[in-house]
Design an enzyme around this catalytic site. Structure first.
Site, PDB file in Angstrom:
ATOM      1  N   TYR A  31      -0.174   3.201  -6.566  1.00 49.43           N
ATOM      2  CA  TYR A  31       0.627   2.721  -5.444  1.00 49.43           C
ATOM      3  C   TYR A  31      -0.018   3.137  -4.122  1.00 49.43           C
ATOM      4  O   TYR A  31      -0.209   2.311  -3.220  1.00 49.43           O
ATOM      5  CB  TYR A  31       2.047   3.274  -5.529  1.00 49.43           C
ATOM      6  CG  TYR A  31       2.868   2.992  -4.285  1.00 49.43           C
ATOM      7  CD1 TYR A  31       3.368   1.718  -4.042  1.00 49.43           C
ATOM      8  CD2 TYR A  31       3.129   3.995  -3.356  1.00 49.43           C
ATOM      9  CE1 TYR A  31       4.105   1.444  -2.898  1.00 49.43           C
ATOM     10  CE2 TYR A  31       3.873   3.730  -2.215  1.00 49.43           C
ATOM     11  CZ  TYR A  31       4.358   2.451  -1.990  1.00 49.43           C
ATOM     12  OH  TYR A  31       5.070   2.191  -0.848  1.00 49.43           O
TER      13      TYR A  31
ATOM     14  N   SER B 281       2.449   1.799   3.825  1.00 43.42           N
ATOM     15  CA  SER B 281       3.251   3.007   3.601  1.00 43.42           C
ATOM     16  C   SER B 281       2.483   4.198   4.155  1.00 43.42           C
ATOM     17  O   SER B 281       1.249   4.151   4.291  1.00 43.42           O
ATOM     18  CB  SER B 281       3.481   3.195   2.095  1.00 43.42           C
ATOM     19  OG  SER B 281       3.935   4.503   1.796  1.00 43.42           O
TER      20      SER B 281
END
Length: 259
Positions: free
Chosen positions: A150, A137
């Protein structure tokens, strides 16, 4: 030639699976939802005339990597692509989120791709040319308050991908890391984000199909990192030049104000 895709039932994983089928690969599809996998397998057969085997499994469960690896090796005559796409995020302050759920996320985002890659590398080495795609990401490029673990897990995956790529540079296996930004998937719902934050993200979101097109094209071209979208490329690039404290303040301004 077979491609194994985890988290294949929807979103980016689903779109990548269809593109790999279009490019002539048979598919090994793994995710939790058997119904969604069955529908995808049928679409692959109808649109691209490729075989698609499926395994419905909770990939965060103990021993999931061993189960997937054994199943894949039993179904693939020659494994040529591994796509580590399974993963999710949790939105909220670290101390207020359940530790067990955060550890479950880390298991899926980090431990699973490491274990699967280790188990399947011998098979990938037997292919004339093989590819590993780890889906990270743009959060990998900076700390993100309220998505702290995350972002950290995605930074781990990016670093692991680059290190492994160098180790394998003289081999037949090419390693690529995909770092998408906001994408129109179920990520926000799974992360527990509110409607206001989801609406903000949707303004700059890419479609899973656009992300997958960049991913598969870059993967087969042997690229090290893929950041789809001009805005995402710019924002990821700026993190190398802007002081970390400022980057974190900007990220907090986007995510924390909706808590």
């Amino acid at each position: 030639m077979y491609a194994l895709v985890t988290g294949a039932s929807r979103g980016i994983g689903r779109a990548i699976s269809l593109l790999l089928a279009q490019r002539g690969y048979d598919l090994l599809l793994v995710a939790r939802s058997e119904d969604q996998l069955t529908a995808l397998a049928q679409e692959i057969a109808q649109k691209h005339q490729r075989q698609a085997q499926l395994l419905a499994l909770d990939l965060a469960a103990p021993g999931a990597a061993d189960t997937v690896a054994a199943w894949a090796l039993g179904h693939a005559e020659q494994l040529a692509v591994l796509v580590n796409n399974a993963g999710y995020g949790l939105w909220g302050r670290f101390e207020q989120l359940s530790l067990a759920e955060q550890q479950n996320m880390l298991q899926l985002n980090m431990a699973l791709p490491v274990a699967l890659t280790h188990a399947l590398l011998p098979a990938l080495h037997r292919a004339p040319k093989a590819y590993i795609l780890n889906v990270s990401s743009t959060a990998a490029y900076q700390a993100v308050p309220s998505l702290s673990l995350y972002a950290a897990s995605k930074a781990f995956l990016l670093s692991f991908s680059r290190g492994l790529r160098y180790e394998l540079k003289a081999s037949n296996v090419s390693v690529t890391c995909l770092c998408p930004g906001a994408t129109t998937t179920a990520f926000a719902d799974r992360a527990g984000m509110g409607a206001e934050l989801q609406a903000t993200a949707n303004k700059v979101s890419m479609t899973p199909e656009a992300v997958a097109e960049a991913a598969v094209t870059g993967l087969l071209a042997g690229e090290a990192e893929i950041v789809p979208g001009v805005l995402n490329k710019v924002s990821a690039g700026l993190t190398s030049f802007v002081p970390k404290g400022i980057v974190e303040k900007i990220a907090a301004g986007i995510y924390e104000k909706y808590l």
